[in-house]
Motif scaffolding. Structure first.
Motif, PDB file in Angstrom:
ATOM      1  N   LYS A  90      30.015 -47.568 -15.848  1.00 24.44           N
ATOM      2  CA  LYS A  90      31.149 -48.236 -15.207  1.00 24.44           C
ATOM      3  C   LYS A  90      32.283 -48.456 -16.192  1.00 24.44           C
ATOM      4  N   GLU A  91      31.943 -49.009 -17.343  1.00 18.75           N
ATOM      5  CA  GLU A  91      32.966 -49.297 -18.362  1.00 18.75           C
ATOM      6  C   GLU A  91      33.740 -48.055 -18.761  1.00 18.75           C
ATOM      7  N   ASN A  92      33.029 -46.917 -18.760  1.00 20.56           N
ATOM      8  CA  ASN A  92      33.665 -45.690 -19.224  1.00 20.56           C
ATOM      9  C   ASN A  92      34.124 -44.805 -18.069  1.00 20.56           C
ATOM     10  N   ASN A  93      34.005 -45.382 -16.848  1.00 21.34           N
ATOM     11  CA  ASN A  93      34.501 -44.651 -15.695  1.00 21.34           C
ATOM     12  C   ASN A  93      33.856 -43.275 -15.563  1.00 21.34           C
ATOM     13  N   MET A  94      32.556 -43.241 -15.756  1.00 19.03           N
ATOM     14  CA  MET A  94      31.843 -41.964 -15.733  1.00 19.03           C
ATOM     15  C   MET A  94      30.821 -41.925 -14.602  1.00 19.03           C
ATOM     16  N   LYS A  95      30.510 -40.692 -14.166  1.00 23.19           N
ATOM     17  CA  LYS A  95      29.477 -40.513 -13.142  1.00 23.19           C
ATOM     18  C   LYS A  95      28.307 -39.708 -13.701  1.00 23.19           C
ATOM     19  N   ILE A  96      27.124 -40.032 -13.191  1.00 25.80           N
ATOM     20  CA  ILE A  96      25.910 -39.354 -13.658  1.00 25.80           C
ATOM     21  C   ILE A  96      25.221 -38.683 -12.474  1.00 25.80           C
ATOM     22  N   VAL A  97      24.601 -37.529 -12.726  1.00 25.45           N
ATOM     23  CA  VAL A  97      23.782 -36.871 -11.696  1.00 25.45           C
ATOM     24  C   VAL A  97      22.401 -36.655 -12.297  1.00 25.45           C
ATOM     25  N   THR A  98      21.380 -36.622 -11.433  1.00 24.02           N
ATOM     26  CA  THR A  98      20.014 -36.449 -11.915  1.00 24.02           C
ATOM     27  C   THR A  98      19.396 -35.173 -11.351  1.00 24.02           C
ATOM     28  N   ALA A  99      18.551 -34.557 -12.169  1.00 22.51           N
ATOM     29  CA  ALA A  99      17.760 -33.408 -11.714  1.00 22.51           C
ATOM     30  C   ALA A  99      16.338 -33.690 -12.157  1.00 22.51           C
ATOM     31  N   GLU A 100      15.475 -33.949 -11.202  1.00 24.15           N
ATOM     32  CA  GLU A 100      14.151 -34.455 -11.558  1.00 24.15           C
ATOM     33  C   GLU A 100      13.027 -33.561 -11.056  1.00 24.15           C
ATOM     34  N   SER A 101      12.126 -33.242 -11.974  1.00 28.43           N
ATOM     35  CA  SER A 101      10.910 -32.567 -11.522  1.00 28.43           C
ATOM     36  C   SER A 101       9.790 -33.599 -11.469  1.00 28.43           C
ATOM     37  N   CYS A 102       9.095 -33.848 -12.578  1.00 27.73           N
ATOM     38  CA  CYS A 102       7.917 -34.727 -12.483  1.00 27.73           C
ATOM     39  C   CYS A 102       8.272 -36.161 -12.091  1.00 27.73           C
ATOM     40  N   THR A 103       9.435 -36.643 -12.454  1.00 29.05           N
ATOM     41  CA  THR A 103       9.787 -38.022 -12.091  1.00 29.05           C
ATOM     42  C   THR A 103      10.200 -38.114 -10.623  1.00 29.05           C
ATOM     43  N   ALA A 104      10.618 -37.003 -10.056  1.00 30.69           N
ATOM     44  CA  ALA A 104      10.768 -36.829  -8.607  1.00 30.69           C
ATOM     45  C   ALA A 104      11.473 -37.969  -7.875  1.00 30.69           C
ATOM     46  N   GLY A 105      12.594 -38.424  -8.407  1.00 29.48           N
ATOM     47  CA  GLY A 105      13.356 -39.447  -7.702  1.00 29.48           C
ATOM     48  C   GLY A 105      13.325 -40.800  -8.383  1.00 29.48           C
ATOM     49  N   LEU A 165      19.099 -25.306  -8.216  1.00 29.62           N
ATOM     50  CA  LEU A 165      19.787 -25.605  -9.486  1.00 29.62           C
ATOM     51  C   LEU A 165      20.131 -24.354 -10.292  1.00 29.62           C
ATOM     52  N   GLY A 166      19.682 -23.196  -9.813  1.00 32.80           N
ATOM     53  CA  GLY A 166      20.031 -21.960 -10.509  1.00 32.80           C
ATOM     54  C   GLY A 166      19.275 -21.720 -11.801  1.00 32.80           C
ATOM     55  N   VAL A 167      18.088 -22.342 -11.949  1.00 31.23           N
ATOM     56  CA  VAL A 167      17.283 -22.086 -13.146  1.00 31.23           C
ATOM     57  C   VAL A 167      16.808 -20.621 -13.097  1.00 31.23           C
ATOM     58  N   SER A 168      16.886 -19.957 -14.230  1.00 31.82           N
ATOM     59  CA  SER A 168      16.534 -18.528 -14.289  1.00 31.82           C
ATOM     60  C   SER A 168      15.063 -18.297 -13.955  1.00 31.82           C
ATOM     61  N   GLU A 169      14.821 -17.351 -13.028  1.00 36.90           N
ATOM     62  CA  GLU A 169      13.435 -17.049 -12.657  1.00 36.90           C
ATOM     63  C   GLU A 169      12.665 -16.459 -13.835  1.00 36.90           C
ATOM     64  N   ALA A 170      13.379 -15.697 -14.645  1.00 31.70           N
ATOM     65  CA  ALA A 170      12.739 -15.083 -15.809  1.00 31.70           C
ATOM     66  C   ALA A 170      12.285 -16.162 -16.789  1.00 31.70           C
ATOM     67  N   ALA A 174      19.653 -29.454 -15.966  1.00 26.88           N
ATOM     68  CA  ALA A 174      20.764 -30.381 -16.201  1.00 26.88           C
ATOM     69  C   ALA A 174      22.095 -29.693 -15.933  1.00 26.88           C
ATOM     70  N   LYS A 175      22.240 -28.476 -16.449  1.00 21.13           N
ATOM     71  CA  LYS A 175      23.498 -27.743 -16.247  1.00 21.13           C
ATOM     72  C   LYS A 175      23.751 -27.464 -14.773  1.00 21.13           C
ATOM     73  N   GLY A 176      22.693 -27.067 -14.068  1.00 16.25           N
ATOM     74  CA  GLY A 176      22.838 -26.747 -12.640  1.00 16.25           C
ATOM     75  C   GLY A 176      23.260 -27.964 -11.832  1.00 16.25           C
ATOM     76  N   ALA A 177      22.644 -29.113 -12.129  1.00 16.59           N
ATOM     77  CA  ALA A 177      22.972 -30.332 -11.390  1.00 16.59           C
ATOM     78  C   ALA A 177      24.406 -30.774 -11.692  1.00 16.59           C
ATOM     79  N   LEU A 178      24.798 -30.619 -12.956  1.00 20.97           N
ATOM     80  CA  LEU A 178      26.165 -31.012 -13.351  1.00 20.97           C
ATOM     81  C   LEU A 178      27.190 -30.219 -12.549  1.00 20.97           C
ATOM     82  N   LYS A 179      26.928 -28.912 -12.470  1.00 17.78           N
ATOM     83  CA  LYS A 179      27.847 -28.010 -11.791  1.00 17.78           C
ATOM     84  C   LYS A 179      27.951 -28.344 -10.295  1.00 17.78           C
ATOM     85  N   LEU A 180      26.793 -28.544  -9.674  1.00 15.59           N
ATOM     86  CA  LEU A 180      26.768 -28.821  -8.232  1.00 15.59           C
ATOM     87  C   LEU A 180      27.461 -30.125  -7.868  1.00 15.59           C
ATOM     88  N   SER A 181      27.377 -31.105  -8.768  1.00 16.23           N
ATOM     89  CA  SER A 181      27.800 -32.463  -8.404  1.00 16.23           C
ATOM     90  C   SER A 181      29.228 -32.804  -8.783  1.00 16.23           C
TER      91      SER A 181
END
Lengths: 415, 415
Positions: B266-281, B313-318, B335-342
């Motif tokens: 809030k102080e820095n006027n920033m937004k965060i996005v999450t991409a979760e596998s094992c923590t799942a929400g 999220l566009g993670v490489s299948e390879a 992380a990169k994929g979620a950043l881009k989408l959001s």
């Protein structure tokens, strides 16, 4: 019948800084073994008061279970005072010291010198190894009084009690108490109790109603010489309750509704996807709390902002504007959008005002819409909790979404 | 300084059927008033044991606060036994009886005869009216020992304590106790204690270390005549601890790291996005536990399955094939994929093996990769908890992701 007394040690408990969940856990487990807990006491990290409490306890109880105060710092003195009380010397226990060192090494760090104190143990004691922390527990006996020492943190105390203390305490257990919890959803405690009023007078098994977090449950408890006899006492009562409460029951001895839902999805070879606004990950978190959820859960979308509901899930911008984010059409479209993106069999979606404050509309805090979609249709439930409690509203919303999934699979869904 | 002792009465507590939240509430409130709670005891609904406990308590404490056992049924006997102990007679208190009748009338029902028992009160007592239930509370005194009786249900006890018992207890309160919790992340309790060993000997304020859920904290507690004096005693100690622990500290008096992160965003006027596998929400759930999180959090992606990590999220299948889902490249790409989408400013991503069982690879349970991305680069932290505890691993993973966000904003991120 052996009597037991619990002593929780820790100034933080007397200051109210932490909640004493250990006492509840231990009491429940001891009751199951037929060991009567007659007193629970809490005392600070203070030699004189602990010593005086030990004297009182030893006069009235066969078993004293102390928890807390086994840490590495100088104010941790449960072990020292207990040994003083019993007149026992302590000496370094090499295997415990090695285990503590291993614990730190496994985390990639080195044992601090002060932790060595935790490997100082009395002679003639039964050692309880700690697989989740550094302080070993122990049991010792003198003149017929048994003292058990357990670490305070619940993550360490619980497994140690079940793995080490329960086998030790078997010598005092001559009765078996068996309890089964009939878990329900969608009916209040009073309404549930009315359906089983006559059963609540039963003596063995006893039947007792409880309410918790928006759910009601009935606990059936029988006492007998053997486990089998106790189970035989419970069986007909559980059958009768099953007849009375029907589809309100989501399971017996489940810990939570998500356990029932994951089980049902597995049995039916189905996958679920979540679209969450106000619950913001709580549903997916609860589904994946259940080990093995990966066979029924592949993805979830947390769409907190309106723009994201549109962009990711395809919710109509016009509907968002006309009906607001907390509305039936938005819940429907969130569920449909998530279903399409994921390829799952069913989708659940939640949008609501969790509080404590309202959104910019005139809708009340506690209002929410919960949707379930399959490939052919969508059901929506409107919920009004009339509470401003954010945690409660989010939890109950998530539970209702899970319950809709349960009812869909059981083919009893309405709305 | 007056000493106080809590006695909780109720067999359901000894059986572990309910958690004793009253004791925590009362202890915390009494500490604020500078009244020392030296003992907390729990005893069943049993005349002899309660009487014997009252005798012990009266010998060592100035004030005894009993909770529970004021109900209308015959097994509720706290009031009866307390009067027996003090040699006081009870008689019907008409205003209390009227109030009980009104309570039922307001709910559209009629008082049952057994409830009249709750209006039987000792002479010479201070009555605490109950606005949330039927049992009045009370305070009485004999030979310098004060006994307070409060109803057991928290929703009755809490308001009665604050409205009636606090004014009554003011006569014993001549000191104020202030506590501040210095919350840290990334350092263990032992290592933290070593950095402040000398401070742990301080008398006023006292400094005490605690560990909980993968975090360590230091509690600084001062006692003085006034709140201001107590704060002045804490201040230099908090400054000194600040110097010693530096960036390990995420806040003073925060309840959890997510509170610090939401505040910083809030102080820095920033937004965060999450991409979760094992923590799942769990990360998005924890961020949105904080009211007002909507200004810093718009969306999250729960990508549990590999196919979804690729598809959404566009993670490489390879890379998924070559390195596995639990790997550095996958965490980075999530992380990169979620950043881009959001369109958020930063993204955090977690992929790990929460347990209890391993995945199909040879990677250990408790291994995880936690990534943070901004538009220019990405940082990854490898974590190994060496525990099979699913709840613990998920919680600690989520905490580490939140801590990376904190360090990013504070410009102290590494990895």
């Amino acid at each position: 019948m052996a009597t037991c007394e619990l002593i929780s040690v820790g100034t933080e408990l007397l200051l109210g800084d932490i909640l004493n969940t250990d006492a509840q856990f231990l009491s429940k487990e001891l009751a199951k073994m037929g060991i009567s807990v007659m007193h629970q006491c809490t005392v600070g990290d203070n030699r004189d008061r602990l010593l005086s409490l030990l004297k009182e306890a030893a006069e009235r109880s066969d078993i004293i279970i102390l928890s807390g105060g086994l840490g590495p710092t100088p104010d941790d003195l449960t072990k020292e005072v207990s040994c003083e009380f019993f007149g026992k010397e302590m000496k370094l226990h090499e295997p415990s010291l090695d285990k503590i060192k291993e614990y730190f090494a496994a985390k990639g760090s080195v044992m601090a010198e002060i932790n060595a104190k935790q490997a100082m143990l009395p002679e003639d004691c039964v050692i309880f190894p700690n697989n989740n922390g550094t302080a070993p527990g122990l049991a010792m006996e003198k003149d017929g009084t048994h003292i058990l020492l357990l670490p305070g943190p619940p993550r360490e105390l619980k497994p140690m009690f079940l793995e080490c203390a329960v086998p030790y305490l078997k010598q005092f257990s001559d009765k078996t108490i068996i309890s089964h919890n009939v878990r329900t959803f969608g009916i209040g405690e009073s309404a549930m109790s009315e359906l089983v009023t006559d059963l609540l007078d039963s003596q063995n098994p006893t039947v007792a109603p409880y309410a918790k977090d928006g759910e009601a449950l009935l606990r059936v408890t029988a006492m007998a010489e053997t486990e089998e006899e106790a189970e035989n006492l419970c069986k007909p009562m559980l059958d009768e309750i099953g007849k009375r409460l029907g589809d309100y029951i989501y399971g017996i001895d489940y810990n939570c509704i998500e356990e029932a839902v994951v089980e049902l999805l597995k049995e039916n070879n189905m996958k679920i996807v979540t679209a969450e606004s106000c619950t913001a990950g709580m549903i997916s978190k609860r589904i994946t709390d259940i080990p093995g959820a990966s066979s029924v859960f592949e993805c979830g979308f947390v769409t907190y902002a309106n723009s994201i509901k549109h962009k990711i899930l395809g919710v109509s911008e016009a509907d968002l504007k006309e009906y607001g984010a907390v509305s039936k059409p938005v819940a429907e479209q969130m569920a449909k959008g998530a279903l399409k993106l994921s390829g799952a069999d069913i989708a659940v979606a939640v949008t609501g005002i969790a509080g404590p404050d309202s959104d910019s509309t005139e809708k009340p805090v506690g209002l929410s819409y919960i949707a379930l979609a399959d490939k052919d249709r969508v059901w929506v439930k409107e919920l009004r909790t009339n509470r401003r409690d954010r945690d409660y509203n989010r939890y109950v919303n998530a539970s209702n979404a899970l319950n809709m999934a349960r009812m869909y699979i059981n083919k009893t869904i309405q709305g």
